[in-house]
Enzyme design. Structure first.
Site, PDB file in Angstrom:
ATOM      1  N   ASP A 278       0.852  -1.181   0.000  1.00  0.00           N
ATOM      2  CA  ASP A 278       0.000   0.000   0.000  1.00  0.00           C
ATOM      3  C   ASP A 278       0.894   1.238   0.000  1.00  0.00           C
ATOM      4  OD1 ASP A 278      -2.299   1.475   0.103  1.00  0.00           O
ATOM      5  OD2 ASP A 278      -2.516   1.348   2.272  1.00  0.00           O
TER       6      ASP A 278
ATOM      7  N   ASP B  31      -3.181  -1.619   5.609  1.00  0.00           N
ATOM      8  CA  ASP B  31      -3.592  -1.161   6.937  1.00  0.00           C
ATOM      9  C   ASP B  31      -5.089  -0.989   7.083  1.00  0.00           C
ATOM     10  OD1 ASP B  31      -3.861   0.949   5.246  1.00  0.00           O
ATOM     11  OD2 ASP B  31      -2.666   2.378   6.409  1.00  0.00           O
TER      12      ASP B  31
ATOM     13  N   ASP C 210      -7.977  -3.531   2.615  1.00  0.00           N
ATOM     14  CA  ASP C 210      -6.864  -4.418   2.280  1.00  0.00           C
ATOM     15  C   ASP C 210      -7.090  -5.845   2.761  1.00  0.00           C
ATOM     16  OD1 ASP C 210      -5.287  -2.331   1.153  1.00  0.00           O
ATOM     17  OD2 ASP C 210      -4.791  -1.661   3.174  1.00  0.00           O
TER      18      ASP C 210
END
Length: 808
Positions: free
Chosen positions: A199, A504, A508
């Site tokens: 990410d 996070d 996700d």
């Protein structure tokens, strides 16, 4: 404002609607929703500004949130790459061990019942009908126990223990390196990782907007004290009074607590720390006459204020291109006002474009001082209208979410280790490109390459064949949804990659669950993300991901070291017992001795080799991936050479030891047993490194290894010298002990020489199979004569298909 959207739907009508979709996309920036460009509303998002009506299109499990939750609730029973390799290895070893044990059983039984074996008094153990049933059963049981012992020795029971010890030790050590392992198998799986899908927000970047550039007029301000006090005061007004955020100073000298949207927090922090703004002194000095709230159409907000000395000021703040268009002049750093002609306007616009190209969010400030007579009112004369033209440009600031310190180095380490880094973010393409280039994920010359940078919608609309073809080339995927990230992970796994995913947010979670290794963030991560992950990065830093990769490779390497060490013992014991059983009718190592070797080598050997720390050399190798063999050519080279040496020495002692050392058969068997164990102890040092010739490097730091070797030696002395009946051993003299140690110590120079021998990269058994196939296909050239007795010969071409050979 403050409501949570209860279902998926479409925007019907409303005003200045902004929503926080961080629970779905992971991006902290607020999203503007309108009926034209972005009409979609998702359940779970929160309204942060404005109001609207929506048309509900789906509820419950049919919403995007519901589908995401259902995808992570499915239990995954997939085997890790190492587990698959260990299953194949143990199956193969078991088959070989059973085959050898069966052959030994058959040979010994044949020799026994044909009268070719003798007892301690030199008489035949089996002589036909005059033998009692008890004695026959006793002989058969002894033979069967020898065969069963070979099976026990052949199968490495210590392998699960070695793997568990290695994983547990590494798990404890990784905690000190800011990585909490939730699932033990994730340690070793990380060592096989070939791709890391990361990410952007909060992992590669700080997830905190910061002012990184500041222009007054056409000048870049490096030091904020270079602007005059009157310009500074105007900035204090424009920032501190035209804001929806707040600043609170809890104690003298402590850091201010700033609240508001990410953009407001960044600007307020910049004004307090760099411009010296004091909100507690600023607000009492002014009366706020009117506030023009931020409008998504106009992209600006304004305030009309009156100072205690009765001067009235108008301040605007917003998108740089909008604010500059409202200005007719600008301030210079010395406080003078200069007319904004065409050249000046062009230069300022180029500055703004350059900042935008660097993925900076440009916010401009404008000001005008007016008199009470110049104040205009709205049609109902209830609210004053703010002046919107002829303003003076104060300056432009550029904001960005900066990369974390050390991220570039960590990315470089991972890429040099052969691991691909793919950035998957919900942010726009320009920001994604800039951050990826800054981190080193994307090279500068590849920024415009369409194959490497893609949007989630484009990737989603590819055919399955196109996705599989292009997935390896993609480095950055922007504007991605949770399902785009999940789709990327699935494609990479189908191509044979071992995939690690960092994230996070709740968005996700599906990809974290699907990946071979899921790494969630411990500080910013949601509970859903943590529950879906295998490892939690406690400091939210990509540097810790690189550290986890190092530990994963160390775990895998330690397991390979133990397998090499264990198989050397197994190969030597199997071959020695088989040859001795076929030739002499008895095995040199008794059941108790073999089980003793199995015990100390499996447990203590596993513990010693499981505690090696990671080294820099591990990050200079290619990842092993999903299909690479567990036993490499280097391991085959090392273990076969050591096993051959041990077999040669022990068979020499078996057949000629009594005459060489002038000892009895019992003492000779003890010498064989003692030499065999000492060879394993010396070879344990060789197993510390599969490639390095200096196996003693750093050994003083591994006190556990030294302690275990010492304990093993003490136990062996006790076994030989004090457990005569139990172990079937005889006491040895100092000279005999020295001889055993000298023979075993030859393992060190052999290991040093063997590591100089180069090996091919192709797997060991494939190399052998190919060479045998080539030999079968090579045929001698044909040289047929022309007619009977003719000495003249003509070379003719070789034809594989003899039916098609032409007539001569």
């Amino acid at each position: 404002m403050g409501d949570q959207i209860p279902a998926d739907g479409l925007f019907l009508d409303g005003y200045s609607l902004q929503v926080d979709e961080s629970s779905m996309t992971g991006e902290s920036d607020h999203v503007e929703v309108d009926s034209t460009k972005n009409p979609f509303l998702f359940s779970g998002a929160k309204v942060v500004d404005g109001h609207a009506r929506m048309l509900v299109t789906s509820v419950g499990m049919n919403t995007a949130w519901g589908e995401m939750m259902s995808s992570i609730s499915q239990d995954s029973n997939e085997r890790t790459p190492l587990q698959e390799r260990l299953d194949k290895l143990t199956s193969s070893i078991g088959k070989v061990g059973l085959a050898v044990a069966f052959l030994v059983l058959v040979v010994l039984l044949i020799r026994y019942f044909t009268g070719n074996t003798k007892d301690d008094y030199g008489r035949k153990e089996y002589s036909g009908s005059n033998k009692s049933i008890d004695s026959v059963l006793s002989g058969v049981v002894r033979i069967v126990s020898a065969a069963v012992t070979i099976v026990v020795v052949a199968i490495p029971e210590g392998l699960p223990l070695a793997v568990t010890l290695t994983l547990a030790y590494s798990m404890k050590r990784m905690m000190n390196d800011q990585a909490m392992v939730r699932k033990l198998q994730a340690c070793e799986t990380m060592g096989s990782a070939t791709v890391i899908c990361t990410d952007k927000t909060g992992t590669l970047t700080k997830n905190e907007m910061e002012v990184t550039q500041f222009f007054v007029g056409q000048d870049l301000i490096e030091k904020d004290n270079s602007i005059t006090s009157n310009v500074r005061e105007l900035f204090h007004q424009g920032v501190g009074l035209n804001t929806t955020g707040s600043v609170y100073m809890p104690l003298l000298g402590s850091k201010p607590e700033i609240s508001g949207s990410p953009t407001e927090k960044a600007i307020l922090h910049w004004a307090v720390s760099d411009l010296g703004m004091d909100m507690e002194k600023l607000k009492p000095s002014y009366d706020i006459l009117h506030v023009e709230t931020f409008n998504s159409d106009k992209k600006r907000s304004g305030v009309l204020i009156k100072k205690k000395n009765n001067t009235i000021h108008v301040h605007w703040k917003g998108a740089a291109e909008m604010i500059v268009a409202m200005c007719s002049s600008y301030y210079e750093t010395n406080g003078t006002i200069k007319s904004l002609d065409e050249d000046g306007r062009s230069n300022i616009e180029k500055t703004i474009q350059g900042m935008a190209a660097s993925s900076l969010r440009c916010i401009a400030f404008a000001h005008a001082q007016i008199s009470e007579k110049e104040i205009e009112y709205s049609n109902d004369k209830a609210h004053p209208r703010l002046k919107e033209d002829g303003l003076i440009l104060l300056g432009v600031v550029g904001l960005k979410d900066p990369c974390r310190p050390g991220v570039t180095k960590a990315v470089r380490i991972c890429m040099s280790a052969g691991v691909q880094i793919k950035m998957i973010t919900g942010d726009n393409v320009f920001t994604a490109k800039a951050i990826a280039t800054e981190c080193g994920i994307l090279k500068t010359e590849d920024v415009e390459n369409g194959d490497q940078v893609i949007e989630g919608a484009e990737f989603r609309n590819y055919t399955p064949e196109e996705r599989m073809k292009r997935v390896d080339r993609i480095c950055v995927m922007a504007r991605s949804s949770p399902f785009d990230k999940l789709l990327m992970v699935q494609c990479l796994k189908q191509k044979g990659h071992v995939v690690a995913v960092t994230g996070d947010g709740t968005n996700d979670a599906p990809a974290l669950k699907e990946a071979d290794i899921g790494l969630s963030m411990g500080i910013q991560g949601t509970e859903v993300a943590k529950e879906s992950s295998d490892i939690i990065i406690l400091d939210d830093n990509f540097n810790s991901v690189a550290t986890v990769l190092r530990w994963g490779r160390c775990v895998y390497n330690n397991i390979q070291k133990f397998i090499q060490f264990q198989l050397t013992v197994n190969v030597a014991a199997l071959v020695i017992n088989f040859i001795a059983a076929v030739s002499a009718g008895e095995v040199p190592l008794t059941a108790v001795q073999l089980l003793w070797v199995n015990l100390i080598m499996d447990t203590l050997g596993a513990l010693a080799l499981a505690t090696e720390r990671p080294t820099d050399e591990l990050m200079q190798k290619k990842p092993v991936g999903r299909t690479a063999p567990l036993i490499t050519n280097i391991m085959w080279r090392n273990l076969l050479c050591q096993a051959l040496y041990q077999i040669a020495i022990l068979l020499t002692l078996q057949f000629s030891g009594e005459s060489i050392f002038n000892v009895t058969a019992a003492v000779n068997d003890t010498l064989i047993f003692n030499t065999f164990v000492l060879c394993q102890i010396f070879n344990e040092f060789n197993s510390r490194s599969m490639e390095k010739q200096n196996v003693f490097k750093g050994i003083h730091r591994n006190k556990l290894f030294i302690g275990i070797v010492g304990i093993t030696i003490v136990l062996q002395v006790v076994m030989v010298e004090f457990l005569k009946k139990f172990a079937s051993t005889e006491r040895l003299t100092l000279w005999q002990w020295a001889t055993c140690v000298a023979i075993a110590a030859v393992s060190w120079p052999i290991g040093w020489i063997v590591k100089c021998i180069p090996v091919p990269d192709e797997p060991f058994f494939k190399t052998i199979k190919r060479s045998l196939t080539n030999k079968r296909n090579v045929r001698a050239p044909r040289t047929p004569s022309l007619g009977f007795g003719s000495r003249t010969k003509v070379q003719v071409p070789e034809f594989r298909n003899q039916d098609k050979m032409p007539d001569t």
